[in-house]
Design a protein around this motif. Structure first.
Motif, PDB file in Angstrom:
ATOM      1  N   GLY A  36       0.804  -1.215   0.000  1.00 48.53           N
ATOM      2  CA  GLY A  36       0.000   0.000   0.000  1.00 48.53           C
ATOM      3  C   GLY A  36       0.837   1.266   0.000  1.00 48.53           C
ATOM      4  N   GLU A  37       2.156   1.126   0.167  1.00 47.30           N
ATOM      5  CA  GLU A  37       3.065   2.271   0.160  1.00 47.30           C
ATOM      6  C   GLU A  37       3.905   2.259  -1.115  1.00 47.30           C
ATOM      7  N   TYR A  38       4.600   3.380  -1.365  1.00 48.11           N
ATOM      8  CA  TYR A  38       5.452   3.427  -2.549  1.00 48.11           C
ATOM      9  C   TYR A  38       6.707   2.591  -2.310  1.00 48.11           C
ATOM     10  N   PRO A  39       7.271   1.993  -3.365  1.00 52.05           N
ATOM     11  CA  PRO A  39       8.415   1.085  -3.196  1.00 52.05           C
ATOM     12  C   PRO A  39       9.685   1.804  -2.754  1.00 52.05           C
ATOM     13  N   LYS A  40      10.352   1.215  -1.795  1.00 55.49           N
ATOM     14  CA  LYS A  40      11.637   1.724  -1.315  1.00 55.49           C
ATOM     15  C   LYS A  40      12.376   0.540  -0.711  1.00 55.49           C
ATOM     16  N   LEU A  41      13.523   0.194  -1.267  1.00 56.18           N
ATOM     17  CA  LEU A  41      14.253  -0.956  -0.772  1.00 56.18           C
ATOM     18  C   LEU A  41      15.740  -0.839  -1.078  1.00 56.18           C
ATOM     19  N   LYS A  42      16.525  -1.561  -0.295  1.00 57.30           N
ATOM     20  CA  LYS A  42      17.959  -1.653  -0.526  1.00 57.30           C
ATOM     21  C   LYS A  42      18.230  -2.963  -1.252  1.00 57.30           C
ATOM     22  N   VAL A  43      19.054  -2.880  -2.287  1.00 54.41           N
ATOM     23  CA  VAL A  43      19.320  -4.044  -3.123  1.00 54.41           C
ATOM     24  C   VAL A  43      20.818  -4.326  -3.174  1.00 54.41           C
ATOM     25  N   ASN A  44      21.193  -5.577  -2.902  1.00 57.43           N
ATOM     26  CA  ASN A  44      22.579  -6.005  -3.066  1.00 57.43           C
ATOM     27  C   ASN A  44      22.819  -6.301  -4.546  1.00 57.43           C
ATOM     28  N   ILE A  45      23.904  -5.820  -5.089  1.00 57.33           N
ATOM     29  CA  ILE A  45      24.200  -6.083  -6.500  1.00 57.33           C
ATOM     30  C   ILE A  45      25.706  -6.152  -6.718  1.00 57.33           C
ATOM     31  N   ILE A  46      26.125  -7.153  -7.455  1.00 59.61           N
ATOM     32  CA  ILE A  46      27.517  -7.278  -7.874  1.00 59.61           C
ATOM     33  C   ILE A  46      27.522  -7.172  -9.390  1.00 59.61           C
ATOM     34  N   SER A  47      28.140  -6.109  -9.904  1.00 58.35           N
ATOM     35  CA  SER A  47      28.105  -5.842 -11.338  1.00 58.35           C
ATOM     36  C   SER A  47      29.447  -5.288 -11.799  1.00 58.35           C
ATOM     37  N   SER A  48      29.838  -5.679 -12.994  1.00 59.28           N
ATOM     38  CA  SER A  48      31.073  -5.151 -13.574  1.00 59.28           C
ATOM     39  C   SER A  48      30.795  -3.996 -14.535  1.00 59.28           C
ATOM     40  N   HIS A  49      29.531  -3.606 -14.645  1.00 60.97           N
ATOM     41  CA  HIS A  49      29.189  -2.462 -15.493  1.00 60.97           C
ATOM     42  C   HIS A  49      29.812  -1.194 -14.913  1.00 60.97           C
ATOM     43  N   LYS A  50      30.535  -0.456 -15.722  1.00 59.30           N
ATOM     44  CA  LYS A  50      31.112   0.805 -15.279  1.00 59.30           C
ATOM     45  C   LYS A  50      30.077   1.926 -15.331  1.00 59.30           C
ATOM     46  N   ASN A  51      29.107   1.786 -16.222  1.00 61.00           N
ATOM     47  CA  ASN A  51      28.041   2.778 -16.349  1.00 61.00           C
ATOM     48  C   ASN A  51      26.817   2.269 -15.595  1.00 61.00           C
ATOM     49  N   PRO A  52      26.403   2.949 -14.498  1.00 57.94           N
ATOM     50  CA  PRO A  52      25.251   2.470 -13.724  1.00 57.94           C
ATOM     51  C   PRO A  52      23.959   2.466 -14.509  1.00 57.94           C
ATOM     52  N   ASN A  53      23.882   3.269 -15.576  1.00 59.70           N
ATOM     53  CA  ASN A  53      22.669   3.296 -16.389  1.00 59.70           C
ATOM     54  C   ASN A  53      22.473   2.026 -17.205  1.00 59.70           C
ATOM     55  N   LYS A  54      23.477   1.136 -17.190  1.00 56.94           N
ATOM     56  CA  LYS A  54      23.366  -0.134 -17.900  1.00 56.94           C
ATOM     57  C   LYS A  54      22.553  -1.162 -17.110  1.00 56.94           C
ATOM     58  N   VAL A  55      22.202  -0.803 -15.878  1.00 55.65           N
ATOM     59  CA  VAL A  55      21.368  -1.670 -15.050  1.00 55.65           C
ATOM     60  C   VAL A  55      20.138  -0.883 -14.623  1.00 55.65           C
ATOM     61  N   GLN A  56      18.954  -1.459 -14.811  1.00 52.98           N
ATOM     62  CA  GLN A  56      17.717  -0.777 -14.464  1.00 52.98           C
ATOM     63  C   GLN A  56      16.846  -1.684 -13.600  1.00 52.98           C
TER      64      GLN A  56
END
Length: 241
Positions: A36-56
């Protein structure tokens, strides 16, 4: 002959590396909202992408799919938020990465249970590059050339000297979401129209740089008409963000 074989093997190795997923792990660290509330969460991620916009990140629920906003907290932790209330107990977090000119689903995670998501379709699409004209002398040039001409003009009537409600703390996405319902356009179209109509309201002309003290005027009907194509508006927005 030996040189040709080595070259072929090298090319194959490079190609294999290019198509390998660069996001190796994604998991929900902490859910900071309730149903019932707007989404807000912390996400663990391991990525080799140098550009963060490559992950959505996307919220997918029975009412539709919303692209979420992510902010890095550390090298392996991001804060992900949205504006649409989560009303579906089976809502999921969808993570996509951009590889070889395509967006591919990396994983789909349940937001309210630890059970794995079953039968998740692998989706991929090839977005056409949307070009944004350069800015000169601090003023935003017209960006209508990047969009498909609409055949469905906006029917809304805007009052002269109309202004957009803004309390100084709202995100541009939330403003656009609200105004899209008022103006009868898609959310991306409303955001782009506000941006084009108020070039001085954004720091360094960046669409994510809305000033807290900005006075936003309503875009004209002519500006709104440019952004009635939702897919084209989304592509243009993505290229500017």
């Amino acid at each position: 002959m030996k040189r040709i074989i080595i070259l072929a093997l090298t090319t194959l190795a490079l190609f294999s590396t290019a198509v390998t997923a660069e996001v190796s792990h994604v998991s929900i660290n902490e859910r900071l909202f309730e149903l019932g509330e707007y989404p807000k969460l912390k996400v663990n991620i391991i990525s080799s992408h140098k550009n963060p916009n490559k992950v959505q990140f996307f919220l997918r629920q029975s009412t539709g799919e919303e692209r979420l906003v992510s902010s890095p907290l550390s090298h392996f932790l991001v804060l992900v938020t949205g504006v649409d209330d989560v009303v579906d107990s089976e809502a999921v977090l969808v993570v996509k990465e951009h590889r070889i000119n395509r967006w591919r689903e990396v994983t789909v995670l349940n937001l309210f249970s630890d059970n794995p998501v079953e039968n998740v379709p692998h989706t991929a699409y090839t977005p056409s590059p949307a070009k944004v004209n350069e800015k000169a002398n601090g003023a935003v040039k017209t960006i209508s050339n990047s969009l498909t001409t609409s055949t469905a003009p906006i029917g809304v009537k805007l009052e002269e000297n109309c202004t957009v409600d803004f309390n100084g703390s709202e995100t541009l996405w939330r403003i656009g979401l609200r105004q899209s319902k008022v103006w009868g356009v898609n959310t991306y179209g409303a955001i782009l129209a506000i941006y084009e109509a108020n070039p001085r309201a954004f720091n360094k002309n960046k669409i994510n740089g809305l000033k807290a003290d900005a006075l936003l005027k309503c875009p004209s009907v002519a500006i709104l008409d440019k952004y009635t194509d939702a897919k084209a508006a989304e592509k243009l927005f993505d290229s500017m963000y």
